[in-house]
Design a protein around this motif. Structure first.
Motif, mmCIF file in Angstrom:
data_model
loop_
_atom_site.group_PDB
_atom_site.id
_atom_site.type_symbol
_atom_site.label_atom_id
_atom_site.label_comp_id
_atom_site.label_asym_id
_atom_site.label_seq_id
_atom_site.Cartn_x
_atom_site.Cartn_y
_atom_site.Cartn_z
ATOM 1 N N HIS A 133 -13.018 -25.593 36.733
ATOM 2 C CA HIS A 133 -11.911 -24.798 36.217
ATOM 3 C C HIS A 133 -11.067 -24.413 37.703
ATOM 4 C CE1 HIS A 133 -9.303 -21.354 34.943
ATOM 5 N NE2 HIS A 133 -9.055 -22.374 33.885
ATOM 6 N N TYR A 148 -10.162 -21.468 38.664
ATOM 7 C CA TYR A 148 -10.332 -20.301 39.233
ATOM 8 C C TYR A 148 -11.837 -20.357 39.896
ATOM 9 C CZ TYR A 148 -7.566 -17.863 35.763
ATOM 10 O OH TYR A 148 -6.464 -17.159 35.159
ATOM 11 N N ASP A 160 -6.915 -26.963 34.381
ATOM 12 C CA ASP A 160 -6.923 -25.801 33.377
ATOM 13 C C ASP A 160 -7.792 -25.962 32.101
ATOM 14 O OD1 ASP A 160 -5.439 -27.432 31.589
ATOM 15 O OD2 ASP A 160 -3.584 -26.610 32.079
ATOM 16 N N SER A 161 -7.618 -25.184 31.054
ATOM 17 C CA SER A 161 -8.820 -25.332 29.954
ATOM 18 C C SER A 161 -8.256 -26.762 29.124
ATOM 19 C CB SER A 161 -8.575 -24.268 28.859
ATOM 20 O OG SER A 161 -8.651 -23.173 29.498
ATOM 21 N N PHE A 220 -17.107 -20.358 26.834
ATOM 22 C CA PHE A 220 -16.311 -21.055 25.729
ATOM 23 C C PHE A 220 -15.954 -22.541 26.293
ATOM 24 C CE2 PHE A 220 -12.708 -19.019 28.146
ATOM 25 C CZ PHE A 220 -11.903 -20.095 28.287
ATOM 26 N N MET A 221 -15.553 -22.493 27.553
ATOM 27 C CA MET A 221 -15.061 -23.919 27.990
ATOM 28 C C MET A 221 -16.202 -24.938 27.875
ATOM 29 S SD MET A 221 -12.924 -22.746 31.690
ATOM 30 C CE MET A 221 -11.742 -21.882 31.334
ATOM 31 N N TYR A 266 -7.079 -19.122 20.198
ATOM 32 C CA TYR A 266 -6.928 -19.364 21.603
ATOM 33 C C TYR A 266 -8.044 -19.997 21.977
ATOM 34 C CZ TYR A 266 -5.746 -18.495 26.415
ATOM 35 O OH TYR A 266 -5.314 -18.509 27.800
ATOM 36 N N ASN A 268 -9.807 -19.722 24.272
ATOM 37 C CA ASN A 268 -11.039 -18.703 24.800
ATOM 38 C C ASN A 268 -11.488 -17.898 23.715
ATOM 39 O OD1 ASN A 268 -9.133 -19.374 26.783
ATOM 40 N ND2 ASN A 268 -9.448 -17.575 27.962
ATOM 41 N N SER A 309 -3.158 -21.904 26.727
ATOM 42 C CA SER A 309 -2.158 -21.257 27.517
ATOM 43 C C SER A 309 -1.008 -22.414 27.971
ATOM 44 C CB SER A 309 -2.409 -20.580 28.690
ATOM 45 O OG SER A 309 -2.872 -21.566 29.680
ATOM 46 N N HIS A 319 -6.114 -10.041 33.222
ATOM 47 C CA HIS A 319 -4.532 -10.011 33.301
ATOM 48 C C HIS A 319 -4.277 -8.887 32.621
ATOM 49 C CE1 HIS A 319 -5.866 -14.636 33.676
ATOM 50 N NE2 HIS A 319 -4.479 -14.372 34.620
ATOM 51 N N HIS A 321 0.198 -15.530 34.543
ATOM 52 C CA HIS A 321 -0.384 -16.306 33.312
ATOM 53 C C HIS A 321 -0.004 -15.641 32.278
ATOM 54 C CE1 HIS A 321 -3.584 -18.014 30.939
ATOM 55 N NE2 HIS A 321 -3.710 -18.965 31.906
ATOM 56 N N GLU A 356 -1.507 -14.546 29.885
ATOM 57 C CA GLU A 356 -2.439 -13.693 29.446
ATOM 58 C C GLU A 356 -1.809 -12.233 29.628
ATOM 59 O OE1 GLU A 356 -6.375 -14.778 30.582
ATOM 60 O OE2 GLU A 356 -6.157 -16.740 29.300
ATOM 61 N N SER A 370 0.222 -22.232 32.228
ATOM 62 C CA SER A 370 -1.045 -22.139 32.633
ATOM 63 C C SER A 370 -1.429 -22.351 33.749
ATOM 64 C CB SER A 370 -1.643 -23.551 31.860
ATOM 65 O OG SER A 370 -1.409 -24.821 32.519
ATOM 66 N N THR A 371 -2.869 -22.223 34.072
ATOM 67 C CA THR A 371 -3.200 -22.166 35.609
ATOM 68 C C THR A 371 -2.715 -23.232 36.249
ATOM 69 O OG1 THR A 371 -5.324 -22.916 34.876
ATOM 70 C CG2 THR A 371 -5.328 -20.674 35.312
#
Ligand code: 13P
Ligand code: SF4
Length: 354
Positions: A51, A53, A68-69, A91-92, A140, A142, A157, A221, A244, A246, A260-261
């Motif tokens: 990811h 992050y 991103d997700s 969750f990913m 979502y 997440n 997102s 966030h 973001h 969020e 999104s990211t």
């Protein structure tokens, strides 16, 4: 794709990208670890998804794909490797298992949760459906698999607005991020209400609402405020601020861009500005700066995601060495969750829906 397996090769890349910010001995240690991981990856026929992050040394060394997700869900669904190692949060990794169930999916740390995913249970969703019968449920990404299984369609997102519009429904249940719900409501011209957890609470039919939200928040966030933005703009009047979705609707409205990211990364790469501030997990700014040395990023690194930060090179090496921690999703839940995720991926693939 050629995978670099030598310490020297990885060290050369990491020092080109990170020598200005990371001490040399640290880069050497990380390069050694990354080389071992890449050799294990080939030996075990694994793919590593990272990811946006992830911390810079990990982000720039071991993932076969970063994103991103939504992008990583797609890569997880497409891979023909035997093992998917998810350098992200639970969750990913679960979404990867939902989409590609015959693969072994590993997450390097069992502690990599998410405050949004923890904010709602499958029973909460069933209760919402009882209270608002017939209203489509958008969840979502997440969230955990049992929550996804209760829903009509997922979103990330990057496609939340398109997903809500695709339903062509006056009312939508949109869970669990109250801020994302607020941001999507603003873009789709809807209004949001937040039912309480009180079972006796009733909603009159004439109430003027179109989106039913849930009081979940991202613990990262939610920390950014409009006051932070005002202060930064006073100190750096030429700063471009990205938030973001969020973040709260007020913070998003006071920013210059929201996405999104990956959308934020692309925006910075394509935009000419003296300096940028990202209202999101701090590692992402470091990753952008490493790949684009001409971009000046302001850092707000007191705000970190404690879950994403559980994923380290050491834990990833041990995940591959010891085949841990294996993600399992009961088949009955997986099949129902897959419908919601696959429906979202179809929408994502056709882009914006009007
Ligand atoms: P993205 O889908 O934008 O990468 O966001 C995931 C996330 O958890 C942000 O906090
Ligand atoms: Fe969850 Fe927030 Fe961390 Fe993203 S940044 S994984 S939403 S806690």
């Amino acid at each position: 794709m050629i995978i670099e397996t030598t310490t020297e090769g990885i060290y050369e890349k990491l020092s080109r990208l990170l020598a200005d910010t990371v001490p040399d001995f640290e880069l050497r240690l990380k390069a050694e670890l990354a080389a071992e991981i890449n050799r294990l990856k080939i030996e075990k026929n694994a793919v590593i998804l990272g990811h946006n992050y992830m911390e810079p040394a990990l982000f720039h060394s071991i993932p076969d794909f970063v994103g991103d997700s939504l992008e990583l869900s797609r890569k997880a669904a497409e891979t023909d490797k035997d093992i998917i190692v998810f350098c992200g949060v639970k969750f990913m990794a679960e979404t990867a298992k939902i989409l590609n169930p015959t693969k072994k999916v590993l997450i390097p740390s069992e502690k990599a949760g998410c405050s949004l995913a923890a904010s709602i249970t499958a029973e909460d969703v069933r209760e919402l459906k009882r209270r608002f019968p017939g209203v489509p449920v958008v969840t979502y990404i997440n969230t955990y698999a049992d929550v996804k299984a209760e829903t009509d369609i997922c979103c990330t997102s990057s496609n939340a607005v398109a997903v809500v519009k695709s339903l062509k429904s006056d009312k939508v249940i949109f869970i669990p991020d109250e801020y994302l719900a607020g941001n999507v409501a603003r873009e789709t011209g809807k209004q949001v209400i937040f039912p309480t957890r009180e079972p006796k609470m009733r909603f009159p039919n004439e109430l003027d609402y179109q989106m039913i939200g849930w009081p979940g928040r991202c613990e990262v966030h939610e920390k950014f405020s409009v006051e932070d933005i005002q202060n930064v703009r006073k100190q750096f009047p030429d700063v471009v601020i990205l938030a973001h979705p969020e973040c709260s609707p007020e913070v998003v409205a006071a920013s210059d861009y929201s996405g999104s990211t990956t959308a934020m990364i692309s925006y910075v790469e394509k935009t000419d500005a003296p300096r940028f501030l990202l209202l999101t997990e701090c590692a992402m700014g470091d990753n952008i700066m490493a790949a684009n040395p001409s971009k000046e990023m302001l850092r707000m690194c007191s705000v970190r995601c404690p879950h994403m930060n559980q994923i380290t090179l050491e834990e990833t090496r041990d995940a591959l060495r010891l085949n841990r921690y294996v993600i399992e999703v009961p088949e009955e839940i997986r099949v129902r969750a897959a419908r919601a995720v696959e429906r979202m991926i179809e929408i994502g693939a056709v882009g914006k829906v009007d």
